[in-house]
Write a protein that holds these residues in place. Sequence first.
Motif, short mmCIF file in Angstrom:
data_model
loop_
_atom_site.label_atom_id
_atom_site.label_comp_id
_atom_site.label_asym_id
_atom_site.label_seq_id
_atom_site.Cartn_x
_atom_site.Cartn_y
_atom_site.Cartn_z
N ALA A 32 -46.70 33.66 -1.33
CA ALA A 32 -45.42 34.26 -0.93
C ALA A 32 -45.60 35.38 0.09
O ALA A 32 -44.66 35.73 0.80
CB ALA A 32 -44.68 34.79 -2.15
N LYS A 82 -45.77 41.41 -3.60
CA LYS A 82 -47.16 40.96 -3.69
C LYS A 82 -47.97 41.50 -2.51
O LYS A 82 -49.15 41.84 -2.67
CB LYS A 82 -47.24 39.43 -3.73
CG LYS A 82 -46.66 38.78 -4.97
CD LYS A 82 -47.22 39.31 -6.28
CE LYS A 82 -48.62 38.83 -6.60
NZ LYS A 82 -49.06 39.28 -7.95
N TYR A 100 -40.15 38.99 -3.58
CA TYR A 100 -41.38 38.81 -4.36
C TYR A 100 -42.60 38.88 -3.44
O TYR A 100 -43.59 39.54 -3.75
CB TYR A 100 -41.33 37.47 -5.10
CG TYR A 100 -42.57 37.19 -5.91
CD1 TYR A 100 -42.87 37.95 -7.05
CD2 TYR A 100 -43.47 36.19 -5.54
CE1 TYR A 100 -44.01 37.71 -7.78
CE2 TYR A 100 -44.61 35.94 -6.27
CZ TYR A 100 -44.88 36.70 -7.39
OH TYR A 100 -46.02 36.46 -8.12
N GLY A 101 -42.49 38.23 -2.28
CA GLY A 101 -43.59 38.26 -1.33
C GLY A 101 -43.86 39.67 -0.85
O GLY A 101 -45.02 40.08 -0.68
N VAL A 114 -39.15 25.78 -1.29
CA VAL A 114 -40.61 25.74 -1.21
C VAL A 114 -41.08 24.59 -0.31
O VAL A 114 -42.22 24.60 0.17
CB VAL A 114 -41.20 25.67 -2.64
CG1 VAL A 114 -41.01 24.30 -3.25
CG2 VAL A 114 -42.65 26.07 -2.66
N ASN A 117 -39.74 37.14 1.30
CA ASN A 117 -38.71 37.39 0.27
C ASN A 117 -39.14 38.59 -0.58
O ASN A 117 -40.26 39.10 -0.42
CB ASN A 117 -38.47 36.12 -0.56
CG ASN A 117 -39.68 35.70 -1.35
OD1 ASN A 117 -40.45 36.54 -1.80
ND2 ASN A 117 -39.87 34.39 -1.51
N ASP A 160 -41.37 32.64 3.37
CA ASP A 160 -40.86 31.33 2.97
C ASP A 160 -41.09 30.26 4.04
O ASP A 160 -41.04 29.07 3.75
CB ASP A 160 -39.35 31.43 2.69
CG ASP A 160 -39.07 32.18 1.41
OD1 ASP A 160 -39.92 32.14 0.50
OD2 ASP A 160 -38.01 32.84 1.33
N SER A 162 -50.29 35.87 -4.05
CA SER A 162 -49.45 34.68 -3.96
C SER A 162 -49.31 34.26 -2.50
O SER A 162 -49.37 35.11 -1.59
CB SER A 162 -48.06 35.01 -4.52
OG SER A 162 -47.14 34.02 -4.17
N GLY A 188 -50.35 29.04 -4.53
CA GLY A 188 -48.93 28.76 -4.32
C GLY A 188 -48.29 28.61 -5.69
O GLY A 188 -48.62 29.36 -6.61
N ASN A 189 -47.39 27.64 -5.83
CA ASN A 189 -46.87 27.38 -7.17
C ASN A 189 -47.97 26.73 -8.00
O ASN A 189 -48.85 26.06 -7.46
CB ASN A 189 -45.65 26.46 -7.08
CG ASN A 189 -44.46 27.20 -6.53
OD1 ASN A 189 -44.06 28.25 -7.06
ND2 ASN A 189 -43.89 26.70 -5.45
N ARG A 235 -42.46 24.90 3.54
CA ARG A 235 -43.86 25.12 3.94
C ARG A 235 -44.43 23.83 4.51
O ARG A 235 -44.54 22.83 3.80
CB ARG A 235 -44.70 25.54 2.73
CG ARG A 235 -44.28 26.86 2.16
CD ARG A 235 -45.08 27.22 0.91
NE ARG A 235 -44.73 28.57 0.52
CZ ARG A 235 -45.29 29.66 1.05
NH1 ARG A 235 -46.24 29.53 1.95
NH2 ARG A 235 -44.90 30.86 0.68
#
Lengths: 343, 394
Positions: free
Chosen positions: B109, B138, B134-135, B336, B132, B113, B107, B161-162, B339
Amino acid sequence: MRDDHRPLKLAIVGCGLVTESAHLPAALASTLVEVVALVDPVVSRAHQLATSYGIRPQVSPCIDDVLPAADAVLIATPNHTHFPLAKQALSERKAVLVEKPLANTYREALELCELAEDNETVLATGFVTRYRENVVLLKELLDAGVLGKVDRFNYQFGTAGGWAPVSGYNLQRKQSGGGVLVISGTHFLDRMLHFFGWPDQFAYEDDSRGGIEANCRATVCFSNSLGQFVGTIALSKTTSLANRLVITTERYECYLPEADDMPLTLYRRDLPHVAQRLSYGKQNWGDTFLLQLEDFAYAQQHGGRTRADGRAGALCVRLVEQFYARRALMPEPWSFATSGVDL
Amino acid sequence: MKSHRIVVFGASGFVGAALCERLIYEGSRDFRAYIHSTGNCWRLTRFARPVEVIDICDADSVAAAVRDCSVVVNCTRGDPRVMLEGLRTMLRVARDSHVRRFIHLSSLAIYGDNPAPDTVTEEGRVGGPWLNPYGRLKLAQDDLVFKAHEAGLPCYILCPGNIGGPYSEYLLGLAKRLSSGPFGLVDQGRNPTNIVHIDNLVQAIICMIDSDTGAGQRYFVNDSEPVSWYEFCTGLARQIDCEPSFFEVPYEDLLAEVQPKNSPWGIHEHIRIALSGEFRNAVSVLPVLRWANTLARNSFDRLPKLLQTSIRARVQSTVRIRKHNEVSLGDPYLKVQLRRYYHSPAKLINDLHYHHAVDCGRALNSSGKFLRFSLCKPETFPTLCGSVSSSASR
């Protein structure tokens, strides 16, 4: 029918998620019911449930062993087993409450209804949403003509995934009898038939490509004492939808949320910014699974029909069968993969 | 197209299901789909194909799944323990089973952020203070994958990304937000969305499945050109017949909100929690702690009032009342937008000969069609023309 007042001796067949989370807690909370047996081919699962709820019922892998001790049977097993299990219990004159769908074919469902009628026993279908306060109230208002003629309705129910049965029966059409239409949709189809009667016309499409459908859409047309109107239905197991029924009548826009504890909300069409949230004003309407079970126990004890009986279950199976029989493939114009591909 | 035998783990997720659909539609691909739970596998079970449930932490099950396969695609998600332990198991078993390539979904991520300017390419610095949880997870996964590559299992890492396109709950959420009122834009919506269309992501995975080179690398995957948040939101709104309205969110305010806070695990924080009513009530379930709590409470009550007030003031957190119309800066659709850089897929294009499945216009169009379906627009219902009269069938 029994004429004594001892609790109904209930055998629960199928110890999956719905039994664990809803039927068994309801049965244990009821004063009209005594759980005498738990049946599951995976006996350890039945033992585990008995232990976790601190009860000591008879535990068995098959229904034969428990029928003699039971007055009634609650069937919460994979859909394809509803018919043989219910038939066996009805043949022994036991009252039977079958989780929806009543059976996987209309022929089977009718056979169960006739067997119950011949044996003068109760057959109920587990359309538990019929016991919601908002549903009971809406039906009363529609029947009393308070809302006026119906103009149209739209129903949406969709979640991105959800409910994972322990047995995994939902993976195959032979076992589940269908996809989202059966698994999620039959609750609404039953309520639709309950509110509006049988449709005159319909069009149905879904996204099955050889397996069970994840999304389906239907348009239904009615012409009866409630008016001449068209309804649209959207069901999804891949996408979150609004999860509510909106009925537009000549006087009101009625919002019926897909939830046990949310009120029916009416907006007068000439006063659309004022929300009227309706209820019967009771402090506590009660758990719908408990209400369903006690309705069933009461019918078995005193005679009469449950709110959603075998005939209601059969009618719903009939409509599902007709939808599938006239199914069209749902277009997926967003799909890169299906461009020019016709499986 | 090569004749690989492919195993997809996490096949019922958004990416896994889209990949499997694509493999099915291609017709000639030999693949097996593995899922964690049957509750989420509906996109797959609409095809008459077997789907198997697997515990990716169970090495024997994973070994049986990857036997005779040449490519493993990992699209799994789950709780952190499973994501790490399951990945370790998959990598170990894949290496022992002589799998020829392992494709892992990472990701953006991992760049945090608030990514640095050098993150326009994959060689930019990962991690850092803006990472974060989650990052962080990953990134830990990426480390495992790179180690497995060094140990002899050819691995590829894809960094989207998303993800947008059909069946994207992220995009559906955005569409609902645009329909329901003013939407916050950061920097007047100039920053790139980095939302990759699912068909482009799947195309990148297919590209890796078929590639003989480029293993051991991390690759960005993105739509063909940068699209700003303003362009994206107005374009999406047009697709669903909504008139969006926007308000400005200052970049600095958002940055301050997202900025990594001091660790909540300091001594002061421990004392504050230990003295809180919730904590004391919870531990008072144990009789001995109830006794200690009562003793402490009585001792506290005997202190001079002024001292009691002073202690309370020191241990209590500040209560901040928001203005009634204040924007929540914790909104993920705002965060988001911090970025500022477009994470270009140039490396994927140059090294693995990736080409986009859909360009930006078609991506928006396909998303719009799906969103109209998801929002139950009238034209998405079947018409009664030529429909069946059912009255005789009752």
